[in-house]
Design a protein around this motif. Structure first.
Motif, PDB file in Angstrom:
ATOM      1  N   ALA A  11       0.828  -1.209   0.000  1.00 45.10           N
ATOM      2  CA  ALA A  11       0.000   0.000   0.000  1.00 45.10           C
ATOM      3  C   ALA A  11       0.859   1.253   0.000  1.00 45.10           C
ATOM      4  O   ALA A  11       0.583   2.212  -0.737  1.00 45.10           O
ATOM      5  N   SER A  12       1.911   1.251   0.803  1.00 46.89           N
ATOM      6  CA  SER A  12       2.800   2.410   0.871  1.00 46.89           C
ATOM      7  C   SER A  12       3.501   2.646  -0.468  1.00 46.89           C
ATOM      8  O   SER A  12       3.591   3.778  -0.956  1.00 46.89           O
ATOM      9  N   ALA A  13       3.974   1.559  -1.087  1.00 43.58           N
ATOM     10  CA  ALA A  13       4.664   1.686  -2.378  1.00 43.58           C
ATOM     11  C   ALA A  13       3.714   2.167  -3.468  1.00 43.58           C
ATOM     12  O   ALA A  13       4.120   2.930  -4.362  1.00 43.58           O
ATOM     13  N   SER A  14       2.461   1.749  -3.405  1.00 47.80           N
ATOM     14  CA  SER A  14       1.480   2.174  -4.411  1.00 47.80           C
ATOM     15  C   SER A  14       1.257   3.681  -4.353  1.00 47.80           C
ATOM     16  O   SER A  14       1.206   4.358  -5.389  1.00 47.80           O
ATOM     17  N   ILE A  15       1.135   4.210  -3.139  1.00 48.58           N
ATOM     18  CA  ILE A  15       0.946   5.656  -2.998  1.00 48.58           C
ATOM     19  C   ILE A  15       2.203   6.400  -3.442  1.00 48.58           C
ATOM     20  O   ILE A  15       2.126   7.432  -4.127  1.00 48.58           O
ATOM     21  N   THR A  16       3.369   5.882  -3.074  1.00 51.73           N
ATOM     22  CA  THR A  16       4.625   6.512  -3.491  1.00 51.73           C
ATOM     23  C   THR A  16       4.733   6.556  -5.007  1.00 51.73           C
ATOM     24  O   THR A  16       5.119   7.585  -5.592  1.00 51.73           O
ATOM     25  N   ALA A  17       4.396   5.453  -5.664  1.00 50.89           N
ATOM     26  CA  ALA A  17       4.466   5.408  -7.122  1.00 50.89           C
ATOM     27  C   ALA A  17       3.483   6.390  -7.751  1.00 50.89           C
ATOM     28  O   ALA A  17       3.817   7.077  -8.734  1.00 50.89           O
ATOM     29  N   TYR A  18       2.288   6.491  -7.183  1.00 48.20           N
ATOM     30  CA  TYR A  18       1.300   7.433  -7.714  1.00 48.20           C
ATOM     31  C   TYR A  18       1.812   8.871  -7.606  1.00 48.20           C
ATOM     32  O   TYR A  18       1.718   9.649  -8.563  1.00 48.20           O
TER      33      TYR A  18
END
Length: 225
Positions: A45-52
């Motif tokens: 979840a954290s990586a998904s937000i960072t990528a966005y």
């Protein structure tokens, strides 16, 4: 890959290693499915937000990455963030020790519910970050910053902190420890301290924030506080 994305990737990798160490060293084993599932959910979840953010709002990503006690400008907040980070570490280590010694195991479905709480929190964080490009990790005023009063900010003045509540409850449950919920007794006062001090700063330094507080009376939970 630009320097910001490189920093974000490096930070994510180091954070994942640190997270694994905080879970599996105290647990004394890798046979800890709750720990593995928690890492998958939390890191994913954290990586998904960072990528966005890296794609759609790199300035906000940079604001979010500038975090920690040394990044805070207000002396009080340096203390608050240090205590908060210590509390977060405790919320990971204590359930891992609980797993190791079998103090207060929870049923599998409760651990899965804890992971669901964590997902809900990250979805809330995403909504807040979409609504507020000034949502830095530190208490500050960015150039050109304006009061945000739409979206989640129309319900409560601190939706990011409100979104953290399921996360704080979900972590010990996801990691399989009823007694881990006791950490909330120590973490919640720090969150409230941070929130109130931030409001004091914004009232003084952000034009229109005092009026916004009059229009949105609830800080954390609608119709409660």
């Amino acid at each position: 890959m630009n320097s910001l994305n490189s920093r974000a990737l490096r930070s994510s990798l180091l954070g994942t290693i640190a997270l694994a160490a905080l879970l599996f060293i105290p647990a004394g084993t890798f046979d800890y499915w709750q720990g593995w599932l928690f890492m998958l959910v939390f890191v994913g979840a954290s990586a998904s937000i960072t990528a966005y953010l890296a794609i759609h709002d790199p300035k906000l990503l940079e604001r979010r990455m500038n975090a920690g006690p040394r990044a805070e400008k207000e002396p009080t907040q340096k203390i608050v963030i240090f205590i908060a980070l210590t509390g977060f570490v405790a919320m990971l280590v204590f359930p891992a020790l609980d797993h190791r010694f079998g103090w207060s195991p929870v049923p599998a479905y409760i651990s899965l519910a804890g992971d669901a709480f964590i997902i809900v929190s990250f979805l809330a964080f995403f909504v807040v970050l979409k609504a507020n490009t000034y949502a830095a990790s530190t208490i500050q005023i960015a150039e050109g910053q304006q009061v945000i009063s739409t979206g989640p900010y129309a319900l409560v003045r601190h939706p990011m902190y409100a979104g953290a509540l399921p996360l704080l409850a979900g972590i010990p449950l996801a990691l399989g420890a009823w007694w881990g919920l006791l950490m909330l007794v120590f973490v919640m006062p720090v969150l409230v301290w941070r929130l109130l001090d931030e409001e004091k700063f914004l009232r003084k330094n952000l034009a229109g924030y005092a009026d916004y507080c009059e229009k949105v009376p609830y800080r954390l939970l609608p119709f409660i506080w």
